[in-house]
Design a protein around this motif. Structure first.
Motif, PDB file in Angstrom:
ATOM      1  N   ILE A   7      10.603  -1.064   3.211  1.00  0.00           N
ATOM      2  CA  ILE A   7       9.709  -2.551   2.644  1.00  0.00           C
ATOM      3  C   ILE A   7      10.331  -3.600   3.775  1.00  0.00           C
ATOM      4  N   TYR A   8      11.640  -3.438   2.987  1.00  0.00           N
ATOM      5  CA  TYR A   8      12.718  -4.217   4.237  1.00  0.00           C
ATOM      6  C   TYR A   8      12.456  -4.349   5.432  1.00  0.00           C
ATOM      7  N   ALA A   9      12.286  -3.449   5.577  1.00  0.00           N
ATOM      8  CA  ALA A   9      12.536  -3.616   7.187  1.00  0.00           C
ATOM      9  C   ALA A   9      10.275  -3.432   7.972  1.00  0.00           C
ATOM     10  N   LEU A  10      10.268  -3.378   6.724  1.00  0.00           N
ATOM     11  CA  LEU A  10       8.206  -4.187   7.160  1.00  0.00           C
ATOM     12  C   LEU A  10       8.515  -5.339   7.011  1.00  0.00           C
ATOM     13  N   GLU A  11       8.910  -6.050   6.097  1.00  0.00           N
ATOM     14  CA  GLU A  11       8.978  -8.006   6.164  1.00  0.00           C
ATOM     15  C   GLU A  11      10.406  -8.352   6.968  1.00  0.00           C
ATOM     16  N   GLU A  12      10.951  -7.630   7.069  1.00  0.00           N
ATOM     17  CA  GLU A  12      12.701  -8.331   7.586  1.00  0.00           C
ATOM     18  C   GLU A  12      11.531  -8.581   8.820  1.00  0.00           C
ATOM     19  N   LYS A  13      11.527  -7.517   9.949  1.00  0.00           N
ATOM     20  CA  LYS A  13      10.886  -7.388  11.445  1.00  0.00           C
ATOM     21  C   LYS A  13      11.485  -6.596  11.998  1.00  0.00           C
ATOM     22  N   LYS A  14      12.941  -7.012  12.028  1.00  0.00           N
ATOM     23  CA  LYS A  14      13.498  -6.697  13.037  1.00  0.00           C
ATOM     24  C   LYS A  14      13.793  -5.278  13.891  1.00  0.00           C
ATOM     25  N   ALA A  15      13.503  -4.568  12.816  1.00  0.00           N
ATOM     26  CA  ALA A  15      13.454  -3.137  13.557  1.00  0.00           C
ATOM     27  C   ALA A  15      12.673  -2.506  14.154  1.00  0.00           C
ATOM     28  N   LEU A  16      11.338  -3.292  13.307  1.00  0.00           N
ATOM     29  CA  LEU A  16       9.645  -2.887  14.366  1.00  0.00           C
ATOM     30  C   LEU A  16      10.187  -3.328  15.309  1.00  0.00           C
ATOM     31  N   GLU A  17      11.076  -3.880  16.250  1.00  0.00           N
ATOM     32  CA  GLU A  17      11.016  -4.462  17.548  1.00  0.00           C
ATOM     33  C   GLU A  17      10.711  -2.687  18.333  1.00  0.00           C
ATOM     34  N   ASP A  18      12.061  -1.444  17.501  1.00  0.00           N
ATOM     35  CA  ASP A  18      11.955  -0.712  18.536  1.00  0.00           C
ATOM     36  C   ASP A  18      11.297   0.163  18.607  1.00  0.00           C
ATOM     37  N   ILE A  19       9.857  -0.023  17.597  1.00  0.00           N
ATOM     38  CA  ILE A  19       8.685   0.668  18.150  1.00  0.00           C
ATOM     39  C   ILE A  19       7.942   0.179  19.660  1.00  0.00           C
ATOM     40  N   VAL A  20       8.065  -1.475  19.393  1.00  0.00           N
ATOM     41  CA  VAL A  20       7.322  -1.932  20.310  1.00  0.00           C
ATOM     42  C   VAL A  20       7.651  -1.593  21.453  1.00  0.00           C
ATOM     43  N   THR A  21       8.729  -2.265  21.431  1.00  0.00           N
ATOM     44  CA  THR A  21       9.864  -1.501  22.534  1.00  0.00           C
ATOM     45  C   THR A  21       9.532  -0.834  23.604  1.00  0.00           C
ATOM     46  N   GLU A  22       9.297   0.679  22.757  1.00  0.00           N
ATOM     47  CA  GLU A  22       9.340   1.723  22.712  1.00  0.00           C
ATOM     48  C   GLU A  22       7.807   2.407  23.519  1.00  0.00           C
ATOM     49  N   GLU A  23       6.727   1.375  23.151  1.00  0.00           N
ATOM     50  CA  GLU A  23       5.815   1.726  23.470  1.00  0.00           C
ATOM     51  C   GLU A  23       5.132   1.217  24.777  1.00  0.00           C
ATOM     52  N   MET A  24       6.298  -0.803  24.716  1.00  0.00           N
ATOM     53  CA  MET A  24       5.909  -1.505  26.016  1.00  0.00           C
ATOM     54  C   MET A  24       6.557  -0.160  27.077  1.00  0.00           C
ATOM     55  N   ASN A  46       0.468  -1.419  -0.183  1.00  0.00           N
ATOM     56  CA  ASN A  46       0.018  -0.447   0.144  1.00  0.00           C
ATOM     57  C   ASN A  46       1.259   0.973   0.087  1.00  0.00           C
ATOM     58  N   LEU A  47       1.850   1.258   0.507  1.00  0.00           N
ATOM     59  CA  LEU A  47       3.019   2.190   0.754  1.00  0.00           C
ATOM     60  C   LEU A  47       3.531   2.790  -0.264  1.00  0.00           C
ATOM     61  N   LEU A  48       3.603   1.885  -1.090  1.00  0.00           N
ATOM     62  CA  LEU A  48       4.192   2.170  -2.535  1.00  0.00           C
ATOM     63  C   LEU A  48       2.915   2.991  -3.839  1.00  0.00           C
ATOM     64  N   LYS A  49       1.684   3.265  -3.347  1.00  0.00           N
ATOM     65  CA  LYS A  49       0.909   3.789  -4.525  1.00  0.00           C
ATOM     66  C   LYS A  49       1.354   5.698  -3.663  1.00  0.00           C
ATOM     67  N   TYR A  50       2.229   6.116  -2.948  1.00  0.00           N
ATOM     68  CA  TYR A  50       2.603   7.322  -1.705  1.00  0.00           C
ATOM     69  C   TYR A  50       3.783   7.881  -2.669  1.00  0.00           C
ATOM     70  N   PRO A  51       4.059   8.132  -4.037  1.00  0.00           N
ATOM     71  CA  PRO A  51       4.486   8.941  -4.896  1.00  0.00           C
ATOM     72  C   PRO A  51       5.810   9.234  -3.988  1.00  0.00           C
ATOM     73  N   GLU A  52       5.763   9.633  -2.270  1.00  0.00           N
ATOM     74  CA  GLU A  52       6.765  10.516  -1.937  1.00  0.00           C
ATOM     75  C   GLU A  52       7.542   9.347  -1.176  1.00  0.00           C
ATOM     76  N   LEU A  53       6.892   7.796  -1.645  1.00  0.00           N
ATOM     77  CA  LEU A  53       7.328   6.860  -0.814  1.00  0.00           C
ATOM     78  C   LEU A  53       8.044   5.980  -1.594  1.00  0.00           C
ATOM     79  N   CYS A  54       8.556   6.335  -2.995  1.00  0.00           N
ATOM     80  CA  CYS A  54       8.461   5.452  -4.132  1.00  0.00           C
ATOM     81  C   CYS A  54       9.576   5.401  -4.197  1.00  0.00           C
ATOM     82  N   ASP A  55      10.768   6.445  -4.014  1.00  0.00           N
ATOM     83  CA  ASP A  55      12.047   6.610  -3.948  1.00  0.00           C
ATOM     84  C   ASP A  55      12.429   4.959  -4.125  1.00  0.00           C
ATOM     85  N   THR A  56      13.705   4.466  -4.963  1.00  0.00           N
ATOM     86  CA  THR A  56      14.098   3.265  -5.231  1.00  0.00           C
ATOM     87  C   THR A  56      14.970   2.962  -3.889  1.00  0.00           C
ATOM     88  N   ARG A  57      15.735   4.117  -3.527  1.00  0.00           N
ATOM     89  CA  ARG A  57      16.064   3.368  -2.410  1.00  0.00           C
ATOM     90  C   ARG A  57      15.499   3.550  -1.425  1.00  0.00           C
TER      91      ARG A  57
END
Length: 348
Positions: free
Chosen positions: A253-270, A236-247
């Motif tokens: 996408i890697y952060a969302l699929e690999e998920k390891k980095a998302l643990e920082d969000i969970v840790t901060e929230e908890m 869904n995020l690729l529908k927004y031009p400002e997020l479509c820069d190749t790099r």
């Protein structure tokens, strides 16, 4: 000879009182137990029978009674049977409930992504402020113990310990009794030095074993189980031009699929203060704890399945996301999760 229910209650009362006071127990003390509702004379007769059967002994002529090894054995065996059955039952419940929660959280992630047209994440529930519900020592070898700990949330932990010297099986029985008497129902904060000192005083020559068991309990309570994070709507995020820069897009996408980095969000929230737990948290651009999401906004909240059982729910989108819609979806979803699990607990 099988003990009558009344004799069992009196024996349990003697053992519990003796463990608390360290003093021989008389019939007048036992008569104060409200669930017995027996006269001192009746209790004296039952205590005489228990003494004749070898479950209690009288250390001095005029003193009350204390448990014998046979009495301890009867008490612990009964306690263990009840608790082992409880542990086995809880294991089944945990497996069934975990599978149910797993499927539900995946569905929640999909619904949020579909309803908002952004990406979503939801973490598996974490158990906080754990209490020790039960501890069981089993002798594997003369110098090896298996420690089984049941914590709040029906979490079960195992630890193998090697002891400095051999432990007599009867001492294992007494250690089980002592540990459950002193530690059952306590949080890590409540297991303080004074309590440990009292426990070691009663354990006498097995102080080193107590130290190792306490260390195992502390580690089990502190241990953070691996956080499972479910995501949906990455494309869904690729529908927004400002997020479509190749790099940037590939990192996102890697952060969302690999998920390891998302643990920082969970840790901060908890780690947020309890008073802010149910408040919506918004990270805009550079405020994000995830580097790959510096061009995004992340809106998170904490959901709670039961007291002390919490997880993180969040939506990721462009900085120009529809914040009102996103916040509304999160609040609705948290209410629905609460309703689902409260209903489940009632058995509706």
């Amino acid at each position: 000879m099988e003990l009558s229910e009344r004799k069992v209650k009196i024996l349990n009362a003697i053992i519990q009182t003796y463990l608390n006071t360290g003093e021989p127990v008389g019939s007048r003390t036992i008569s104060k137990f409200t669930d017995l509702n027996l006269s001192s004379a009746t209790i004296r007769n039952e205590m005489a029978d228990l003494e004749e059967l070898g479950y209690i002994i009288q250390p001095h002529t005029s003193a009350g009674r204390i448990p014998s090894d046979k009495g301890y054995r009867f008490y612990v065996d009964n306690m263990m049977r009840e608790k082992i059955a409880e542990v086995d039952e809880m294991k089944e419940i945990v497996i069934q409930k975990a599978d149910k929660v797993d499927q539900l959280l995946k569905q929640v992630a999909r619904l949020l992504a579909t309803n908002t047209n952004y990406a979503s994440l939801i973490s598996s529930p974490q158990y906080k402020r754990n209490k020790l519900r039960f501890i069981q020592l089993s002798q594997i070898e003369p110098q090896q113990l298996l420690v089984v700990m049941m914590l709040d949330g029906n979490v079960i932990k195992n630890k193998l310990l090697r002891t400095e010297k051999e432990i007599d099986p009867e001492d294992v029985v007494k250690l089980n009794l002592l540990l459950n008497t002193f530690l059952q129902g306590l949080t890590l904060q409540q297991i303080n030095m004074e309590l440990i000192g009292q426990l070691k005083h009663q354990a006498v020559e097995h102080n080193s074993v107590i130290n190792e068991i306490i260390d195992a309990i502390v580690a089990a309570i502190q241990e953070e189980d691996d956080v499972e994070i479910y995501t949906s709507g990455t494309t869904n995020l690729l529908k927004y031009p400002e997020l479509c820069d190749t790099r940037n897009a590939s990192q996102l996408i890697y952060a969302l699929e690999e998920k390891k980095a998302l643990e920082d969000i969970v840790t901060e929230e908890m780690e947020r203060d309890d008073k802010d737990k149910h408040a919506i948290q918004v990270y805009i651009g550079a405020e994000s704890p995830v580097n790959a999401m510096k061009d995004c906004s992340i809106v998170t909240a904490t959901y709670e399945l039961e007291e002390g059982v919490q997880g993180t729910i969040g939506i990721i989108g462009p900085k120009r996301m529809d914040y009102k819609k996103v916040v509304g979806n999160l609040q609705t979803m948290m209410n629905q999760l609460d309703t689902i699990f409260k209903k489940d607990e009632r058995g509706d």
